[in-house]
Design a protein around this motif. Structure first.
Motif, PDB file in Angstrom:
ATOM      1  N   TYR A   8     107.459  17.525 -45.385  1.00 32.81           N
ATOM      2  CA  TYR A   8     106.263  17.024 -45.580  1.00 32.81           C
ATOM      3  C   TYR A   8     105.762  17.376 -46.797  1.00 32.81           C
ATOM      4  CZ  TYR A   8     101.856  14.807 -45.202  1.00 32.81           C
ATOM      5  OH  TYR A   8     100.692  14.027 -45.657  1.00 32.81           O
ATOM      6  N   ASN A   9     105.468  18.586 -47.057  1.00 29.09           N
ATOM      7  CA  ASN A   9     104.753  19.468 -48.119  1.00 29.09           C
ATOM      8  C   ASN A   9     105.689  19.160 -49.447  1.00 29.09           C
ATOM      9  OD1 ASN A   9     102.829  20.066 -46.544  1.00 29.09           O
ATOM     10  ND2 ASN A   9     103.543  21.911 -46.070  1.00 29.09           N
ATOM     11  N   ILE A  27     108.580  17.605 -33.033  1.00 27.35           N
ATOM     12  CA  ILE A  27     109.069  17.819 -34.477  1.00 27.35           C
ATOM     13  C   ILE A  27     109.067  19.285 -34.654  1.00 27.35           C
ATOM     14  CG2 ILE A  27     108.641  17.058 -36.718  1.00 27.35           C
ATOM     15  CD1 ILE A  27     109.581  14.873 -34.882  1.00 27.35           C
ATOM     16  N   GLN A  49     105.372  15.592 -50.362  1.00 24.45           N
ATOM     17  CA  GLN A  49     103.972  15.277 -50.993  1.00 24.45           C
ATOM     18  C   GLN A  49     103.815  15.787 -52.480  1.00 24.45           C
ATOM     19  OE1 GLN A  49     101.656  13.347 -49.477  1.00 24.45           O
ATOM     20  NE2 GLN A  49     103.416  12.658 -48.501  1.00 24.45           N
ATOM     21  N   PHE A  96     104.540  14.338 -32.830  1.00 27.00           N
ATOM     22  CA  PHE A  96     104.526  15.010 -33.731  1.00 27.00           C
ATOM     23  C   PHE A  96     104.142  16.328 -33.415  1.00 27.00           C
ATOM     24  CE2 PHE A  96     105.249  11.533 -36.083  1.00 27.00           C
ATOM     25  CZ  PHE A  96     105.936  11.954 -37.449  1.00 27.00           C
ATOM     26  N   LYS A  97     103.423  16.639 -32.695  1.00 24.36           N
ATOM     27  CA  LYS A  97     102.617  18.038 -32.198  1.00 24.36           C
ATOM     28  C   LYS A  97     103.704  18.817 -31.295  1.00 24.36           C
ATOM     29  CE  LYS A  97      97.796  17.628 -32.073  1.00 24.36           C
ATOM     30  NZ  LYS A  97      96.617  17.713 -31.152  1.00 24.36           N
ATOM     31  N   GLU A 100     109.099  22.857 -37.076  1.00 23.65           N
ATOM     32  CA  GLU A 100     108.154  23.004 -38.074  1.00 23.65           C
ATOM     33  C   GLU A 100     108.868  23.050 -39.416  1.00 23.65           C
ATOM     34  OE1 GLU A 100     106.719  27.074 -38.091  1.00 23.65           O
ATOM     35  OE2 GLU A 100     106.152  26.932 -36.075  1.00 23.65           O
ATOM     36  N   GLU A 101     110.241  22.662 -39.478  1.00 25.73           N
ATOM     37  CA  GLU A 101     110.881  22.512 -40.897  1.00 25.73           C
ATOM     38  C   GLU A 101     110.412  21.087 -41.445  1.00 25.73           C
ATOM     39  OE1 GLU A 101     113.683  23.241 -43.755  1.00 25.73           O
ATOM     40  OE2 GLU A 101     112.987  24.310 -42.064  1.00 25.73           O
ATOM     41  N   PHE A 102     109.904  20.107 -40.592  1.00 32.20           N
ATOM     42  CA  PHE A 102     109.531  18.930 -40.998  1.00 32.20           C
ATOM     43  C   PHE A 102     108.073  19.055 -41.630  1.00 32.20           C
ATOM     44  CE2 PHE A 102     112.376  17.211 -37.853  1.00 32.20           C
ATOM     45  CZ  PHE A 102     113.019  16.112 -38.611  1.00 32.20           C
ATOM     46  N   GLY A 103     107.249  20.227 -41.356  1.00 29.48           N
ATOM     47  CA  GLY A 103     106.224  20.557 -42.416  1.00 29.48           C
ATOM     48  C   GLY A 103     106.667  20.912 -43.723  1.00 29.48           C
ATOM     49  N   ARG A 104     107.860  21.675 -43.779  1.00 28.22           N
ATOM     50  CA  ARG A 104     108.091  21.943 -45.371  1.00 28.22           C
ATOM     51  C   ARG A 104     108.628  20.681 -46.111  1.00 28.22           C
ATOM     52  NH1 ARG A 104     112.831  25.071 -45.376  1.00 28.22           N
ATOM     53  NH2 ARG A 104     112.556  25.459 -47.451  1.00 28.22           N
ATOM     54  N   THR A 150     100.890  10.956 -32.310  1.00 25.96           N
ATOM     55  CA  THR A 150     100.148  12.374 -32.392  1.00 25.96           C
ATOM     56  C   THR A 150     101.191  13.537 -31.550  1.00 25.96           C
ATOM     57  OG1 THR A 150      98.382  11.264 -33.066  1.00 25.96           O
ATOM     58  CG2 THR A 150      98.118  13.686 -32.408  1.00 25.96           C
TER      59      THR A 150
END
Length: 72
Positions: A33-34, A25, A37, A21-22, A27-31, A18
């Motif tokens: 991940y989304n 990592i 998914q 990742f907080k 912000e690109e990994f958020g894109r 946690t």
């Protein structure tokens, strides 16, 4: 190891991941991940078009909302 030892190790590992990742990592990994998914492709429009042609299905999201009404 006992059950409680495994539980403690598991909680410590979860906290470590946690924190990683907080704070480490981008912000690109958020894109990424989304996109994974929702089975969507990332990249330039040409690349996405080529992927759609190859697999014969849409890999980009549709525009949200209603279609604009056509006035004659």
């Amino acid at each position: 190891m006992s059950f409680t030892s495994n539980f403690v190790v598991s909680n410590e590992r979860e906290r470590s991941v946690t924190v990683l990742f907080k704070h480490h990592i981008p912000e690109e990994f958020g894109r990424i991940y989304n996109a994974t998914q929702s089975d969507m492709a990332l990249g330039i429009e040409r690349f996405k078009g080529e992927i759609e042609t190859l697999i014969e299905r849409r890999v980009t999201s549709k525009k949200r909302g209603r279609k604009p009404s056509q006035m004659d």
